[in-house]
Design an enzyme around this catalytic site. Structure first.
Site, PDB file in Angstrom:
ATOM      1  N   LYS A 254       4.344   9.812   3.006  1.00 28.24           N
ATOM      2  CA  LYS A 254       3.856  11.190   2.935  1.00 28.24           C
ATOM      3  C   LYS A 254       3.703  11.787   4.323  1.00 28.24           C
ATOM      4  O   LYS A 254       3.639  12.991   4.491  1.00 28.24           O
ATOM      5  CB  LYS A 254       2.575  11.279   2.112  1.00 28.24           C
ATOM      6  CG  LYS A 254       1.290  11.232   2.868  1.00 28.24           C
ATOM      7  CD  LYS A 254       0.145  11.520   1.940  1.00 28.24           C
ATOM      8  CE  LYS A 254      -1.161  11.066   2.586  1.00 28.24           C
ATOM      9  NZ  LYS A 254      -2.324  11.218   1.768  1.00 28.24           N
TER      10      LYS A 254
ATOM     11  N   GLU B  27      -0.442   5.423  -7.950  1.00 32.44           N
ATOM     12  CA  GLU B  27      -0.216   6.274  -6.783  1.00 32.44           C
ATOM     13  C   GLU B  27       0.934   7.230  -7.094  1.00 32.44           C
ATOM     14  O   GLU B  27       1.994   6.804  -7.560  1.00 32.44           O
ATOM     15  CB  GLU B  27       0.137   5.386  -5.578  1.00 32.44           C
ATOM     16  CG  GLU B  27       0.133   6.098  -4.253  1.00 32.44           C
ATOM     17  CD  GLU B  27      -1.243   6.121  -3.574  1.00 32.44           C
ATOM     18  OE1 GLU B  27      -2.252   5.766  -4.213  1.00 32.44           O
ATOM     19  OE2 GLU B  27      -1.275   6.529  -2.399  1.00 32.44           O
TER      20      GLU B  27
ATOM     21  N   ARG C 286      -3.625   9.022  -4.814  1.00 31.74           N
ATOM     22  CA  ARG C 286      -4.200   8.302  -5.945  1.00 31.74           C
ATOM     23  C   ARG C 286      -4.367   9.247  -7.125  1.00 31.74           C
ATOM     24  O   ARG C 286      -5.028  10.272  -7.022  1.00 31.74           O
ATOM     25  CB  ARG C 286      -5.559   7.744  -5.533  1.00 31.74           C
ATOM     26  CG  ARG C 286      -6.236   6.899  -6.585  1.00 31.74           C
ATOM     27  CD  ARG C 286      -5.463   5.599  -6.786  1.00 31.74           C
ATOM     28  NE  ARG C 286      -6.200   4.630  -7.554  1.00 31.74           N
ATOM     29  CZ  ARG C 286      -7.049   3.738  -7.054  1.00 31.74           C
ATOM     30  NH1 ARG C 286      -7.303   3.740  -5.756  1.00 31.74           N
ATOM     31  NH2 ARG C 286      -7.663   2.882  -7.814  1.00 31.74           N
TER      32      ARG C 286
ATOM     33  N   LYS D 110       0.872  -1.181   0.000  1.00 31.64           N
ATOM     34  CA  LYS D 110       0.000   0.000   0.000  1.00 31.64           C
ATOM     35  C   LYS D 110       0.905   1.226   0.000  1.00 31.64           C
ATOM     36  O   LYS D 110       1.549   1.534   1.001  1.00 31.64           O
ATOM     37  CB  LYS D 110      -0.939   0.024   1.199  1.00 31.64           C
ATOM     38  CG  LYS D 110      -1.924   1.194   1.137  1.00 31.64           C
ATOM     39  CD  LYS D 110      -2.965   1.102   2.236  1.00 31.64           C
ATOM     40  CE  LYS D 110      -4.104   2.089   2.044  1.00 31.64           C
ATOM     41  NZ  LYS D 110      -3.710   3.494   1.998  1.00 31.64           N
TER      42      LYS D 110
ATOM     43  N   PHE E  38      -0.376   0.892 -11.018  1.00 30.94           N
ATOM     44  CA  PHE E  38      -0.830  -0.472 -10.718  1.00 30.94           C
ATOM     45  C   PHE E  38      -2.020  -0.928 -11.537  1.00 30.94           C
ATOM     46  O   PHE E  38      -2.512  -2.020 -11.354  1.00 30.94           O
ATOM     47  CB  PHE E  38      -1.096  -0.657  -9.218  1.00 30.94           C
ATOM     48  CG  PHE E  38      -1.945   0.406  -8.574  1.00 30.94           C
ATOM     49  CD1 PHE E  38      -3.298   0.500  -8.853  1.00 30.94           C
ATOM     50  CD2 PHE E  38      -1.372   1.299  -7.668  1.00 30.94           C
ATOM     51  CE1 PHE E  38      -4.076   1.464  -8.246  1.00 30.94           C
ATOM     52  CE2 PHE E  38      -2.151   2.270  -7.061  1.00 30.94           C
ATOM     53  CZ  PHE E  38      -3.508   2.358  -7.348  1.00 30.94           C
TER      54      PHE E  38
HETATM   55  N1  LIG Z   1      -1.079  -0.994  -4.634  1.00 34.08           N
HETATM   56  C1  LIG Z   1      -2.153  -0.229  -4.485  1.00 34.08           C
HETATM   57  N2  LIG Z   1      -3.297  -0.538  -5.136  1.00 34.08           N
HETATM   58  C2  LIG Z   1      -4.401   0.222  -4.982  1.00 34.08           C
HETATM   59  N3  LIG Z   1      -4.471   1.317  -4.205  1.00 34.08           N
HETATM   60  C3  LIG Z   1      -3.364   1.678  -3.528  1.00 34.08           C
HETATM   61  C4  LIG Z   1      -2.170   0.932  -3.645  1.00 34.08           C
HETATM   62  N4  LIG Z   1      -1.254   1.522  -2.865  1.00 34.08           N
HETATM   63  C5  LIG Z   1      -1.832   2.583  -2.303  1.00 34.08           C
HETATM   64  N5  LIG Z   1      -3.096   2.704  -2.671  1.00 34.08           N
HETATM   65  C6  LIG Z   1      -3.947   3.788  -2.207  1.00 34.08           C
HETATM   66  O1  LIG Z   1      -4.851   3.360  -1.195  1.00 34.08           O
HETATM   67  C7  LIG Z   1      -6.004   4.125  -1.312  1.00 34.08           C
HETATM   68  C8  LIG Z   1      -7.154   3.448  -0.644  1.00 34.08           C
HETATM   69  O2  LIG Z   1      -6.925   3.398   0.728  1.00 34.08           O
HETATM   70  P1  LIG Z   1      -7.761   4.279   1.745  1.00 34.08           P
HETATM   71  O3  LIG Z   1      -9.195   4.182   1.379  1.00 34.08           O
HETATM   72  O4  LIG Z   1      -7.330   3.895   3.105  1.00 34.08           O
HETATM   73  O5  LIG Z   1      -7.320   5.722   1.449  1.00 34.08           O
HETATM   74  P2  LIG Z   1      -6.115   6.512   2.080  1.00 34.08           P
HETATM   75  O6  LIG Z   1      -4.884   6.196   1.341  1.00 34.08           O
HETATM   76  O7  LIG Z   1      -6.114   6.384   3.549  1.00 34.08           O
HETATM   77  O8  LIG Z   1      -6.645   7.920   1.691  1.00 34.08           O
HETATM   78  P3  LIG Z   1      -6.285   9.254   2.389  1.00 34.08           P
HETATM   79  O9  LIG Z   1      -4.816   9.347   2.233  1.00 34.08           O
HETATM   80  O10 LIG Z   1      -7.078  10.233   1.581  1.00 34.08           O
HETATM   81  O11 LIG Z   1      -6.737   9.119   3.812  1.00 34.08           O
HETATM   82  C9  LIG Z   1      -6.185   4.278  -2.762  1.00 34.08           C
HETATM   83  O12 LIG Z   1      -6.943   5.365  -3.109  1.00 34.08           O
HETATM   84  C10 LIG Z   1      -4.777   4.429  -3.259  1.00 34.08           C
HETATM   85  O13 LIG Z   1      -4.426   5.799  -3.300  1.00 34.08           O
HETATM   86 MG   LIG Z   2      -3.149   7.005   0.971  1.00 39.61          MG
END
Ligand SMILES: Nc1ncnc2c1ncn2[C@@H]1O[C@H](COP(=O)(O)OP(=O)(O)OP(=O)(O)O)[C@@H](O)[C@H]1O
Ligand SMILES: [Mg+2]
Ligand SMILES: [Mg+2]
Length: 922
Positions: A352, A338, A285, A280, A374
């Site tokens: 970040k 990402e 995104r 992750k 991805f």
């Molecule tokens: N390998 C991956 N495949 C898909 N999504 C990924 C990947 N790595 C990171 N992400 C991110 O994870 C996000 C989804 O996780 P989540 O819903 O927790 O959001 P988040 O990253 O916590 O968002 P925010 O930073 O706005 O709080 C996606 O929108 C994408 O940006």
């Molecule tokens: Mg994120």
């Protein structure tokens, strides 16, 4: 159409529709056949042929009328009336219809038929008791026209008129509309009309089957849009798939998201098939749309960041570095990935962290923008959203030549077991990553979908924290006390009811209240921001957008004037204080999400997901932590509570038809009996309830007066834990029977007291059950004293302290900063062995500070340790802590002492991930 002329006719500018021509009799006949046919598949086949005929008719119609409208909606809304959203309520009950029939048919009030209609609930030999529609059919059979004369369109128009006039409280007109319907339809048609009005079709064909037969994406699309009309028009062609509709070059789409899950759920959610594991990434995104030398970048919320990243190979922080990487045969494509930051000195992606914005990053010093891709949605005009992921990934490899640190392809690891997932998650922790994403190789790309889409996100679970941060909307405020007087010190937080696609949410549900995590200065800022928008909350006229239960704010503000805050909490618990039915324990405000707009807050669906994923925590905070497979104790509690109960007959409710009612003591009261004392079992107690005019249910619901029990068993414990119902001793029921009166509950009757009843008791009794007004008996006094004694026994735990602090001194006491932390300091050469204590260890001072700010420190690495603090100059034991951590499902943090000092300085616990201790350099 006689007296309904204003609803008649086609709009001048619209073409004819199929519904204008098909008689309602045709639809009724079809429904009758479906009802009679046995077997779901056969029923479905009938539906398919009805649909096929409809579509054929449309093709014919179009030949003569090029602007004919193709929509199955007029029929669909009558086949699935329970999903009707466009038409308002009819406001008609069986009884109204019965009276109307009696009037139209000129039946004598005392005639058998009139009685049949009015007492339709009474069982008879011929038809199902309680089904008004079939009772009506039998009465009408010989009294109606053989064949009706209305088309589907006319019936819909007439129903529209009923709904509109009902809303306008024009009863006479409603009656006229209904008369019109009844006079122009046959008995069979009326039977179906009644079912449509009652919104219960009883044809044995589920909405899922209807949707599936209509279009492969129908149900999903309905779940997003909640609109049958949209389903019928947008998905009219079964060959055009939804996902492809949503994706096109240079127009942003909502990207596919992962559903929150925990390691225990993965194998099941992946259908026990192999899956991919990806890191992750901790950036932002971004989707890239490219057409030749034109580039566009869109964020998750469809904002355009092309000017930052570069609209052409000559501008921006990224495009100039990647435009020459595309293979020569690639002219158009849409990529998903990402946008990260990359450190060229350490050659690694960087997290970040707390405040970091890739979008405004310029190539400077050692940090540069790096796009990690991805997924691919389109290549040279060919769309891939409906292709399986493994195929998309193959295409992706043919699009560009990766350049490390600038333009990369995310790696997949193949896996199929939970233990591989755990390993990956542990590895992610070691690398200070946010978590992992699990993907199903067969999954298609589902824009804007979380649940059931084939992607999961898994973040490590820490002992003191819920697995994720929550983005909640401030909707209400409370005045402060002490140094926070004159300010709004606490906030009511809400989540959104998911809106229709493409719209902003309009309804919010209260979810939690937060009063800590921010400094006085920050609080002052929030107050300034919000001050112009607060309005007093009037309990009698609450704002429509905000659904509350018990907890109501003193002030509220319009969602659009508010902002989103990021909240971290320890647990999510059931609670009827908030509309969501659950709330957060120990919520802390981490930061204001300036980057999100008010309407992008968490939704009720996501709360549901989170609840499901963190279920384990509901079973108790300090659960056993052996856990390759979850502790057996915890498992049992959960699976029992969730299992649909198939019970032996003696445990089922008594058959009420066999019990004679003798009094009205409990008239219309609904009671749920769980068990009874020896000699007076559940059936006996249920019989008593019915004899006294009450009703029994097997599961307590909204209308339930109370739950009756004698022993606390597993099931009852769950009911008690929900804290919604009064659980009353069986003795109360027996006393009621004896005295032939509905006796009030006394504290002594209560096994568990709901918050509501508690409040009532508080007016009459003290908290030990001693009445303010009644004289006490010796037995009673003994009971009261026992309650006092049991309370004194308890120590005040840090958890209770934290609760008190949060409630009464949210800000005034920074000394509660680490209250929920149980800390082990790395000050022994051999972990947990105090005889090997390192002399003059620098961590001594840190321990003092921690305790001063509320932490509990421990000399042993016990299972409930939440943080291990190490000195960054001595990382030698870090691998060992990591090893211990790896075996645990709920993790502890291993952080350097800077986490402590920085947290104290900031007045809030900093994100541990950024302080996670590195492994020693070999
Ligand atoms: N390998 C991956 N495949 C898909 N999504 C990924 C990947 N790595 C990171 N992400 C991110 O994870 C996000 C989804 O996780 P989540 O819903 O927790 O959001 P988040 O990253 O916590 O968002 P925010 O930073 O706005 O709080 C996606 O929108 C994408 O940006
Ligand atoms: Mg994120
Ligand atoms: Mg987040």
């Amino acid at each position: 159409m006689g007296d309904n002329s204003d609803n008649q006719g086609q709009d001048a500018n619209k073409g004819p529709t199929v519904a204008d021509f098909i008689p309602f009799a045709e639809l009724s006949g079809f429904l009758e056949k479906v009802q009679r046919k046995q077997g779901n598949e056969n029923k479905k086949t009938l539906f398919k042929s009805f649909l096929a005929k409809w579509r054929e008719f449309y093709q014919e119609l179009k030949k003569d009328n090029p602007n004919a409208i193709d929509s199955f909606y007029p029929a669909m809304r009558l086949i699935l009336p329970q999903l009707e959203r466009e038409r308002m309520a009819y406001g008609i009950k069986e009884h109204t219809l019965a009276k109307l029939y009696i009037e139209i048919l000129g039946l004598a009030k005392e005639s058998t038929d009139a009685k049949k209609l009015l007492n339709y609930r009474a069982p008879t030999a011929k038809q199902e008791a309680g089904d008004f529609a079939s009772v009506a059919y039998f009465v009408l059979r010989n009294r109606c026209p053989e064949k009706g004369s209305l088309t589907i369109k006319e019936v819909n128009d007439c129903l529209d008129a009923v709904a509109v006039n009902n809303a306008a409280k024009k009863k006479d007109v409603v009656k006229k509309n209904l008369m019109h319907l009844l006079r122009n339809t046959s008995a069979i048609e009326q039977k179906w009309l009644i079912r449509m009005i009652m919104k219960e079709m009883k044809i044995g064909l589920s909405q899922t089957s209807v949707f599936a037969a209509f279009h492969p994406d129908a149900e999903d699309f309905f779940n997003v849009t909640n609109s049958l009309a949209k389903v019928c028009t947008d998905l009219a062609d079964p060959k055009v798939r939804l996902n492809d509709i949503a994706i096109s070059l240079f127009s942003p789409f909502s990207p596919m998201l992962g559903m929150r899950a925990n390691t225990n759920q993965v194998e099941r959610l992946m259908n026990h098939q192999p899956f991919y594991i990806e890191t992750k990434l901790d950036g932002e995104r971004i989707q890239l749309h490219k057409n030749g030398d034109n580039y566009k970048y869109f964020s998750r919320r469809s904002h355009d960041y092309s000017s930052s990243f570069g609209e052409s190979p000559l501008s921006g922080s990224l495009t100039p570095f990647i435009s020459n990487c595309f293979k020569s045969d690639v002219s158009e494509c849409i990529l998903d990935g990402e946008m990260c930051a990359y450190n060229t000195k350490t050659n690694a992606l960087i997290s970040k962290g707390e405040n970091f914005d890739v979008k405004s990053l310029r190539d400077e010093e050692d940090i540069q923008v790096c796009y990690c891709v991805f997924d691919i949605l389109m290549l040279n005009g060919e769309k891939f959203a409906n292709r399986p992921l493994h195929e998309r990934l193959n295409h992706l490899k043919k699009v560009f030549n990766p350049v490390p640190g600038r333009f990369q392809i995310v790696d997949q690891k193949q896996a199929s077991t939970k233990s591989e997932v755990i390993d990956a998650l542990n590895e992610a922790i070691d690398l200070h990553e946010e978590g992992i994403i699990i993907k199903q190789p067969d999954s298609t790309y589902r824009p804007d979908k979380r649940k059931g889409s084939g992607w999961l996100k898994i973040k490590p679970e820490y002992i003191d924290n819920l697995m994720d941060e929550l983005d909640l909307l401030i909707v209400g405020g409370y005045f402060g006390k002490g140094i926070r007087a004159q300010m709004i010190s606490h906030f009511l937080l809400a989540v959104a009811v998911p809106p229709r696609e493409g719209q902003h949410p309009t309804i919010f549900q209260s979810f939690a209240k937060v009063g800590s995590g921010y400094s006085l200065k920050e609080l002052y800022e929030y107050n300034q921001k919000l001050a112009p928008h607060w309005k007093p909350y009037d309990k009698d006229r609450p704002p429509k957008f905000l659904q509350c239960t018990k907890e109501k704010p003193e002030l509220y503000l319009d969602p659009s004037k508010s902002f989103i805050v990021q909240i971290k909490a320890a647990e999510i618990n059931s609670s009827n204080t908030y509309k969501t039915g659950c709330t957060l324990r120990f919520p802390r405000l981490e930061k204001v999400r300036d980057d999100k707009e008010w309407h992008q807050c968490m939704t009720t669906d996501e709360v549901e997901n989170l609840r499901e994923a963190s279920e384990g925590k509901l079973a108790g905070r300090h659960v056993e932590m052996n856990e390759e497979d979850g502790s057996p104790k915890k498992k049992r509690i959960l699976s029992r509570a969730n299992r649909p109960v198939a019970v032996a007959s003696q445990f089922r409710g008594v058959d009420s038809s066999e019990v004679q009612k003798v009094s009205e003591v409990l008239a219309d009261k609904e009671i749920c009996v769980i068990n009874g004392p020896p000699g007076k079992g559940k059936p006996e107690l249920e019989k008593i309830v019915i004899e006294m005019g009450g009703q029994i249910v097997q599961n307590p619901g909204q209308e339930t007066l109370c739950v009756i029990a004698d022993k606390v068993n597993l099931r009852l414990r769950n009911i008690i834990r929900s804290d919604v119902y009064d659980v009353v001793k069986a003795s109360w029921l027996l006393e009621c029977k004896e005295s032939k009166k509905h006796l009030p509950w006394l504290p002594a009757h209560m096994i568990h007291t709901s918050p509501q009843t508690k409040a009532k008791f508080a007016e009459d009794y003290d908290k030990y059950g001693d009445s303010f007004t009644k004289d006490v008996t010796p037995e009673k006094l003994e009971e009261v004293f026992q309650k006092v004694a049991s309370e004194i026994d308890q120590d005040i735990s840090s958890e209770v302290m934290a609760e008190i602090e949060m409630k009464y001194f949210p800000q005034e006491s920074p000394f509660g900063l680490f209250r929920l932390c149980k800390v082990y300091l790395d000050s022994c050469l051999v972990i947990s062995d105090q005889s090997t204590h390192i002399k003059d260890c620098s961590l001594e001072l840190v321990a003092l500070e921690l305790r001063f700010y509320g932490a509990t420190t421990t000399e042993e690495m016990t299972d409930d340790v939440t943080h291990v603090i190490v000195d960054k100059r001595d990382l030698s034991r870090v691998p060992e802590y990591r090893k211990i951590g790896r075996t645990k499902e709920k993790k502890f943090h291993v952080v350097t002492s800077e986490w402590v000092s920085d947290s104290i300085e900031a007045g809030r616990m900093k994100t541990e991930r950024l302080y996670e201790a590195p492994l020693p350099k070999p």
